[in-house]
Design a protein around this motif. Sequence first.
Motif, PDB file in Angstrom:
ATOM      1  N   ARG A  50       0.833  -1.215   0.000  1.00  0.00           N
ATOM      2  CA  ARG A  50       0.000   0.000   0.000  1.00  0.00           C
ATOM      3  C   ARG A  50       0.862   1.258   0.000  1.00  0.00           C
ATOM      4  O   ARG A  50       0.418   2.311  -0.452  1.00  0.00           O
ATOM      5  CB  ARG A  50      -0.943  -0.021   1.187  1.00  0.00           C
ATOM      6  CG  ARG A  50      -2.051  -1.031   1.004  1.00  0.00           C
ATOM      7  CD  ARG A  50      -3.152  -0.846   2.025  1.00  0.00           C
ATOM      8  NE  ARG A  50      -4.274  -1.684   1.711  1.00  0.00           N
ATOM      9  CZ  ARG A  50      -4.475  -2.888   2.228  1.00  0.00           C
ATOM     10  NH1 ARG A  50      -3.621  -3.381   3.090  1.00  0.00           N
ATOM     11  NH2 ARG A  50      -5.544  -3.581   1.889  1.00  0.00           N
ATOM     12  N   ILE A  51       2.084   1.166   0.491  1.00  0.00           N
ATOM     13  CA  ILE A  51       3.002   2.313   0.459  1.00  0.00           C
ATOM     14  C   ILE A  51       3.244   2.720  -0.984  1.00  0.00           C
ATOM     15  O   ILE A  51       3.179   3.898  -1.335  1.00  0.00           O
ATOM     16  CB  ILE A  51       4.338   1.977   1.163  1.00  0.00           C
ATOM     17  CG1 ILE A  51       4.089   1.685   2.633  1.00  0.00           C
ATOM     18  CG2 ILE A  51       5.339   3.114   0.991  1.00  0.00           C
ATOM     19  CD1 ILE A  51       5.299   1.099   3.346  1.00  0.00           C
ATOM     20  N   ASP A  52       3.505   1.736  -1.850  1.00  0.00           N
ATOM     21  CA  ASP A  52       3.740   2.023  -3.269  1.00  0.00           C
ATOM     22  C   ASP A  52       2.441   2.385  -3.980  1.00  0.00           C
ATOM     23  O   ASP A  52       2.422   3.255  -4.845  1.00  0.00           O
ATOM     24  CB  ASP A  52       4.376   0.806  -3.947  1.00  0.00           C
ATOM     25  CG  ASP A  52       5.719   0.445  -3.325  1.00  0.00           C
ATOM     26  OD1 ASP A  52       6.444   1.360  -2.886  1.00  0.00           O
ATOM     27  OD2 ASP A  52       6.033  -0.767  -3.267  1.00  0.00           O
ATOM     28  N   GLN A  53       1.352   1.722  -3.635  1.00  0.00           N
ATOM     29  CA  GLN A  53       0.066   1.922  -4.295  1.00  0.00           C
ATOM     30  C   GLN A  53      -0.444   3.352  -4.116  1.00  0.00           C
ATOM     31  O   GLN A  53      -0.979   3.938  -5.051  1.00  0.00           O
ATOM     32  CB  GLN A  53      -0.945   0.928  -3.736  1.00  0.00           C
ATOM     33  CG  GLN A  53      -2.315   0.991  -4.366  1.00  0.00           C
ATOM     34  CD  GLN A  53      -3.264  -0.037  -3.760  1.00  0.00           C
ATOM     35  OE1 GLN A  53      -2.913  -0.791  -2.864  1.00  0.00           O
ATOM     36  NE2 GLN A  53      -4.483  -0.056  -4.245  1.00  0.00           N
ATOM     37  N   TYR A  54      -0.316   3.913  -2.922  1.00  0.00           N
ATOM     38  CA  TYR A  54      -0.866   5.240  -2.632  1.00  0.00           C
ATOM     39  C   TYR A  54       0.200   6.308  -2.440  1.00  0.00           C
ATOM     40  O   TYR A  54      -0.121   7.435  -2.061  1.00  0.00           O
ATOM     41  CB  TYR A  54      -1.745   5.174  -1.380  1.00  0.00           C
ATOM     42  CG  TYR A  54      -2.932   4.267  -1.536  1.00  0.00           C
ATOM     43  CD1 TYR A  54      -3.901   4.513  -2.494  1.00  0.00           C
ATOM     44  CD2 TYR A  54      -3.085   3.153  -0.727  1.00  0.00           C
ATOM     45  CE1 TYR A  54      -4.990   3.677  -2.639  1.00  0.00           C
ATOM     46  CE2 TYR A  54      -4.173   2.313  -0.855  1.00  0.00           C
ATOM     47  CZ  TYR A  54      -5.128   2.582  -1.824  1.00  0.00           C
ATOM     48  OH  TYR A  54      -6.205   1.755  -1.958  1.00  0.00           O
ATOM     49  N   GLY A  55       1.452   5.993  -2.712  1.00  0.00           N
ATOM     50  CA  GLY A  55       2.538   6.936  -2.470  1.00  0.00           C
ATOM     51  C   GLY A  55       2.384   8.271  -3.181  1.00  0.00           C
ATOM     52  O   GLY A  55       2.671   9.325  -2.617  1.00  0.00           O
ATOM     53  N   ALA A  56       1.892   8.262  -4.431  1.00  0.00           N
ATOM     54  CA  ALA A  56       1.747   9.512  -5.189  1.00  0.00           C
ATOM     55  C   ALA A  56       0.671  10.412  -4.582  1.00  0.00           C
ATOM     56  O   ALA A  56       0.812  11.638  -4.573  1.00  0.00           O
ATOM     57  CB  ALA A  56       1.415   9.198  -6.638  1.00  0.00           C
ATOM     58  N   LEU A  57      -0.399   9.822  -4.058  1.00  0.00           N
ATOM     59  CA  LEU A  57      -1.470  10.617  -3.450  1.00  0.00           C
ATOM     60  C   LEU A  57      -1.055  11.237  -2.120  1.00  0.00           C
ATOM     61  O   LEU A  57      -1.603  12.249  -1.703  1.00  0.00           O
ATOM     62  CB  LEU A  57      -2.693   9.734  -3.185  1.00  0.00           C
ATOM     63  CG  LEU A  57      -3.645   9.498  -4.344  1.00  0.00           C
ATOM     64  CD1 LEU A  57      -4.715   8.499  -3.937  1.00  0.00           C
ATOM     65  CD2 LEU A  57      -4.286  10.786  -4.782  1.00  0.00           C
ATOM     66  N   LEU A  58      -0.090  10.622  -1.449  1.00  0.00           N
ATOM     67  CA  LEU A  58       0.273  11.036  -0.096  1.00  0.00           C
ATOM     68  C   LEU A  58       1.461  11.987  -0.056  1.00  0.00           C
ATOM     69  O   LEU A  58       2.200  12.012   0.916  1.00  0.00           O
ATOM     70  CB  LEU A  58       0.538   9.800   0.760  1.00  0.00           C
ATOM     71  CG  LEU A  58      -0.714   8.961   1.013  1.00  0.00           C
ATOM     72  CD1 LEU A  58      -0.346   7.624   1.614  1.00  0.00           C
ATOM     73  CD2 LEU A  58      -1.688   9.693   1.886  1.00  0.00           C
ATOM     74  N   ALA A  59       1.614  12.804  -1.081  1.00  0.00           N
ATOM     75  CA  ALA A  59       2.658  13.820  -1.078  1.00  0.00           C
ATOM     76  C   ALA A  59       2.264  14.934  -0.105  1.00  0.00           C
ATOM     77  O   ALA A  59       1.074  15.227   0.081  1.00  0.00           O
ATOM     78  CB  ALA A  59       2.853  14.392  -2.477  1.00  0.00           C
ATOM     79  N   VAL A  60       3.236  15.544   0.513  1.00  0.00           N
ATOM     80  CA  VAL A  60       2.976  16.625   1.470  1.00  0.00           C
ATOM     81  C   VAL A  60       2.224  17.749   0.760  1.00  0.00           C
ATOM     82  O   VAL A  60       2.586  18.177  -0.332  1.00  0.00           O
ATOM     83  CB  VAL A  60       4.298  17.137   2.086  1.00  0.00           C
ATOM     84  CG1 VAL A  60       4.043  18.344   2.970  1.00  0.00           C
ATOM     85  CG2 VAL A  60       4.972  16.028   2.874  1.00  0.00           C
ATOM     86  N   GLY A  61       1.133  18.201   1.392  1.00  0.00           N
ATOM     87  CA  GLY A  61       0.315  19.278   0.841  1.00  0.00           C
ATOM     88  C   GLY A  61      -0.954  18.803   0.155  1.00  0.00           C
ATOM     89  O   GLY A  61      -1.843  19.604  -0.121  1.00  0.00           O
ATOM     90  N   ASN A  62      -1.079  17.510  -0.130  1.00  0.00           N
ATOM     91  CA  ASN A  62      -2.280  16.985  -0.795  1.00  0.00           C
ATOM     92  C   ASN A  62      -3.419  16.810   0.203  1.00  0.00           C
ATOM     93  O   ASN A  62      -3.208  16.406   1.343  1.00  0.00           O
ATOM     94  CB  ASN A  62      -2.000  15.632  -1.451  1.00  0.00           C
ATOM     95  CG  ASN A  62      -1.188  15.759  -2.716  1.00  0.00           C
ATOM     96  OD1 ASN A  62      -0.892  16.854  -3.175  1.00  0.00           O
ATOM     97  ND2 ASN A  62      -0.809  14.632  -3.283  1.00  0.00           N
ATOM     98  N   ASP A  63      -4.641  17.105  -0.258  1.00  0.00           N
ATOM     99  CA  ASP A  63      -5.845  16.837   0.527  1.00  0.00           C
ATOM    100  C   ASP A  63      -6.336  15.444   0.176  1.00  0.00           C
ATOM    101  O   ASP A  63      -6.534  15.130  -1.005  1.00  0.00           O
ATOM    102  CB  ASP A  63      -6.938  17.867   0.220  1.00  0.00           C
ATOM    103  CG  ASP A  63      -6.606  19.239   0.778  1.00  0.00           C
ATOM    104  OD1 ASP A  63      -5.992  19.297   1.853  1.00  0.00           O
ATOM    105  OD2 ASP A  63      -6.967  20.248   0.143  1.00  0.00           O
ATOM    106  N   VAL A  64      -6.508  14.605   1.179  1.00  0.00           N
ATOM    107  CA  VAL A  64      -6.891  13.211   0.961  1.00  0.00           C
ATOM    108  C   VAL A  64      -7.962  12.769   1.956  1.00  0.00           C
ATOM    109  O   VAL A  64      -8.148  13.389   3.004  1.00  0.00           O
ATOM    110  CB  VAL A  64      -5.671  12.260   1.086  1.00  0.00           C
ATOM    111  CG1 VAL A  64      -4.653  12.522  -0.002  1.00  0.00           C
ATOM    112  CG2 VAL A  64      -5.037  12.350   2.448  1.00  0.00           C
ATOM    113  N   THR A  65      -8.640  11.687   1.601  1.00  0.00           N
ATOM    114  CA  THR A  65      -9.545  10.994   2.499  1.00  0.00           C
ATOM    115  C   THR A  65      -8.967   9.614   2.717  1.00  0.00           C
ATOM    116  O   THR A  65      -8.728   8.879   1.756  1.00  0.00           O
ATOM    117  CB  THR A  65     -10.955  10.894   1.895  1.00  0.00           C
ATOM    118  OG1 THR A  65     -11.462  12.208   1.703  1.00  0.00           O
ATOM    119  CG2 THR A  65     -11.893  10.126   2.818  1.00  0.00           C
TER     120      THR A  65
END
Length: 131
Positions: A50-65
């Motif tokens: 899951r680290i690799d799967q969602y790594g792009a979404l979890l960049a600092v500054g991104n709004d996520v759910t």
Amino acid sequence: MEITGKIIAALPEEGGVAKTSGKPWRKRNYILETQETYPKKVCFNLFGDRIDQYGALLAVGNDVTVSFDIESREFNGRWYTDIRGYKVDAAGGAAPAAAAPAYAAPSAIPGDFPPAPVDLPAAGPAEDLPF
């Protein structure tokens, strides 16, 4: 459970080998800050692929759910709690679209008035209901 906010920190990846099975493991912690009146900071982690799967979404500054599970365990008389993420979505993509109003807005054209009310005949004695 779900929580929405902005990623404010991505901590370094941790890893090792499980003592019982001998299999390697990986974990990465992220810090999310909610967008409430009184913002809260929440540390959650992702394991393995899951680290690799969602790594792009979890960049600092991104709004996520983040969808997550909470798990507690005891070790040497002390309790430890993990917030383990299993799904991450961009915050804007997870929210449903706002529904259109069920009424039509009044026209702004001058002279465009609604039709005049129709005068109905007075009710007779047979139609005089008590309620």
